[in-house]
Design a protein around this motif. Structure first.
Motif: not given
Length: 59
Positions: A21-28
């Motif tokens: 998800t986009l939020s997982a990419k942003a977190l990484i």
């Protein structure tokens, strides 16, 4: 039915289980940026008080 994973009468769409998800990419990406900023601040502070890190000693 080409994009499904089938095992013992259980079907699950492949797209739903393999996406990041986009939020997982942003977190990484955010974690990486924070790590680099923290490392830079530590090295900069160390250099200001006379501690210099030799890159050859890091390997």
């Amino acid at each position: 039915m080409a994009n499904t994973y089938c095992h013992e009468k259980y079907n699950e769409p492949v797209e739903a289980s393999d996406q990041i998800t986009l939020s997982a990419k942003a977190l990484i990406i955010g974690g990486y940026v924070l790590f680099v900023a923290l490392l830079g601040a530590l090295l900069w502070y160390g250099a200001s008080i006379g501690i210099y890190v030799d890159p050859a000693s890091l390997t």
